[in-house]
Motif scaffolding. Structure first.
Motif, mmCIF file in Angstrom:
data_model
loop_
_atom_site.group_PDB
_atom_site.id
_atom_site.type_symbol
_atom_site.label_atom_id
_atom_site.label_comp_id
_atom_site.label_asym_id
_atom_site.label_seq_id
_atom_site.Cartn_x
_atom_site.Cartn_y
_atom_site.Cartn_z
ATOM 1 N N HIS A 156 0.602 -0.988 -0.250
ATOM 2 C CA HIS A 156 0.440 0.046 -0.009
ATOM 3 C C HIS A 156 0.982 0.921 -0.019
ATOM 4 N N HIS A 157 0.935 2.113 -0.927
ATOM 5 C CA HIS A 157 1.956 3.376 -1.365
ATOM 6 C C HIS A 157 1.296 4.011 0.246
ATOM 7 N N PRO A 158 1.968 4.779 0.975
ATOM 8 C CA PRO A 158 2.390 5.805 1.983
ATOM 9 C C PRO A 158 0.923 7.124 1.530
ATOM 10 N N ASP A 159 0.306 7.344 -0.051
ATOM 11 C CA ASP A 159 -0.665 8.887 0.149
ATOM 12 C C ASP A 159 -1.626 7.946 -0.077
ATOM 13 N N LEU A 160 -2.182 6.585 0.281
ATOM 14 C CA LEU A 160 -2.931 5.649 -0.260
ATOM 15 C C LEU A 160 -3.915 5.697 1.461
ATOM 16 N N ILE A 161 -2.650 4.884 2.433
ATOM 17 C CA ILE A 161 -2.589 5.158 4.052
ATOM 18 C C ILE A 161 -2.776 6.117 4.100
ATOM 19 N N LYS A 162 -2.498 7.184 3.875
ATOM 20 C CA LYS A 162 -2.792 8.549 4.536
ATOM 21 C C LYS A 162 -4.762 9.230 4.039
ATOM 22 N N GLY A 163 -4.810 8.392 3.007
ATOM 23 C CA GLY A 163 -6.074 8.500 2.261
ATOM 24 C C GLY A 163 -6.808 8.171 2.673
ATOM 25 N N ALA A 164 -6.645 6.239 3.521
ATOM 26 C CA ALA A 164 -7.377 5.929 4.064
ATOM 27 C C ALA A 164 -7.162 6.168 5.834
ATOM 28 N N LEU A 165 -6.556 6.889 6.156
ATOM 29 C CA LEU A 165 -6.899 7.530 7.268
ATOM 30 C C LEU A 165 -7.626 8.799 7.455
ATOM 31 N N ARG A 166 -7.286 9.859 6.308
ATOM 32 C CA ARG A 166 -8.633 10.625 6.359
ATOM 33 C C ARG A 166 -10.046 10.148 5.419
ATOM 34 N N GLU A 167 -9.839 9.052 5.445
ATOM 35 C CA GLU A 167 -11.497 9.167 5.726
ATOM 36 C C GLU A 167 -11.952 8.663 6.207
ATOM 37 N N SER A 168 -11.191 8.171 7.208
ATOM 38 C CA SER A 168 -11.941 7.949 8.325
ATOM 39 C C SER A 168 -12.103 8.708 9.958
ATOM 40 N N VAL A 169 -11.195 9.978 9.204
ATOM 41 C CA VAL A 169 -11.227 11.164 10.125
ATOM 42 C C VAL A 169 -12.608 11.792 9.583
ATOM 43 N N ILE A 170 -12.958 11.449 8.476
ATOM 44 C CA ILE A 170 -14.218 12.037 7.614
ATOM 45 C C ILE A 170 -15.766 10.929 8.173
ATOM 46 N N SER A 171 -15.405 10.731 8.563
ATOM 47 C CA SER A 171 -16.510 9.579 8.796
ATOM 48 C C SER A 171 -16.394 9.245 10.175
ATOM 49 N N GLY A 172 -15.444 9.989 10.694
ATOM 50 C CA GLY A 172 -16.360 9.960 12.680
ATOM 51 C C GLY A 172 -15.014 8.782 12.636
ATOM 52 N N LYS A 173 -14.828 7.988 12.515
ATOM 53 C CA LYS A 173 -14.130 6.555 12.977
ATOM 54 C C LYS A 173 -12.998 5.721 13.310
ATOM 55 N N ILE A 174 -12.424 6.903 13.582
ATOM 56 C CA ILE A 174 -10.508 7.192 13.797
ATOM 57 C C ILE A 174 -10.580 5.603 14.358
ATOM 58 N N ASN A 175 -10.173 4.445 13.443
ATOM 59 C CA ASN A 175 -9.668 3.190 14.238
ATOM 60 C C ASN A 175 -9.240 2.136 13.453
ATOM 61 N N PHE A 176 -7.857 1.634 13.566
ATOM 62 C CA PHE A 176 -6.802 1.292 12.668
ATOM 63 C C PHE A 176 -7.918 -0.159 12.109
#
Length: 230
Positions: A156-176
């Motif tokens: 997984h490219h680092p930028d995609l991992i960061k993008g998935a993190l931001r998506e979790s922030v948007i959804s209010g579900k910040i967990n691994f």
């Protein structure tokens, strides 16, 4: 008269020196004298003199013929120069070949590129840990660090991992677990770039809004965090 001299100078030609040789010769185990001798050999070969005598080369250098001969022998022993034999009917003809030098330059360049890529991956990995800790507001646990390393090992490219993190922030579900699900879905759908991920996220949000309209539910605007521009 001046034109004739300039024309003679022009006929001498020019020598193309590979930039890799100039930037990598210390890594290849060469010194300045050896590099200059190799360039002299290249110049002789390009002018059709494929097997110049040590005395011919020494005439262009600042050291004696004996040292020139010794350096040529050393370059042959170390695999930078090769002597080839051309057989034309009954006449044997020897010539210098710089193919081993070019092969060593290619190898040195590729090794250097891999080292740079490894350093970049390490830097990006360290950056990932920092970004995650900032978003979570705390140091990552050993399990979370292992999960983050696993995502990177899974290509997984680092930028995609960061993008998935931001998506979790948007959804209010910040967990691994939620982030892992996003990455799984992206990989399943063949998403490999941040642009594709952005398009997939917009498509998903549009689908959610349509579903809510069909259920006659109030549509609440979902904020879109443009993490690609961060």
């Amino acid at each position: 008269m001046i034109k004739d001299k300039l024309y003679n100078w022009f006929k001498e030609g020019s020598l193309t020196i590979p930039s890799v040789l100039l930037t990598h010769y210390p890594k290849m185990g060469l010194d300045e004298k050896e590099v200059m001798l190799l360039l002299q050999l290249q110049n002789f070969i390009e002018k059709g003199e494929n097997f110049p005598a040590p005395s011919q080369i020494a005439d262009r250098m600042t050291f004696e013929e004996s040292e020139c001969l010794f350096m040529i022998q050393r370059l042959i022993q170390r695999g930078f120069v090769m002597i080839e034999e051309e057989v034309d009917r009954t006449i044997g003809d020897e010539r210098y070949s710089l193919q081993p030098l070019y092969e060593k330059m290619i190898t040195s360049y590729l090794v250097s590129q891999k080292q740079e890529e490894a350093v970049q991956v390490q830097v990006e990995g360290e950056s990932l840990y920092t970004v995650f800790e900032q978003e979570f507001g705390r140091p990552l646990s050993p399990f979370e660090c292992e999960t983050l390393a696993m995502w990177q090992d899974d290509e997984h490219h680092p930028d995609l991992i960061k993008g998935a993190l931001r998506e979790s922030v948007i959804s209010g579900k910040i967990n691994f677990r939620y982030i892992d699900r996003i990455l799984f879905e992206w990989k399943k759908n063949g998403i490999k770039t941040v642009e594709q991920a952005k398009a997939q996220s917009q498509k998903f949000r549009s689908y959610q809004k349509r579903e809510k309209k069909q259920d006659n539910q109030p549509v609440k605007d979902v904020p879109f965090y443009n993490w690609l521009e961060q």
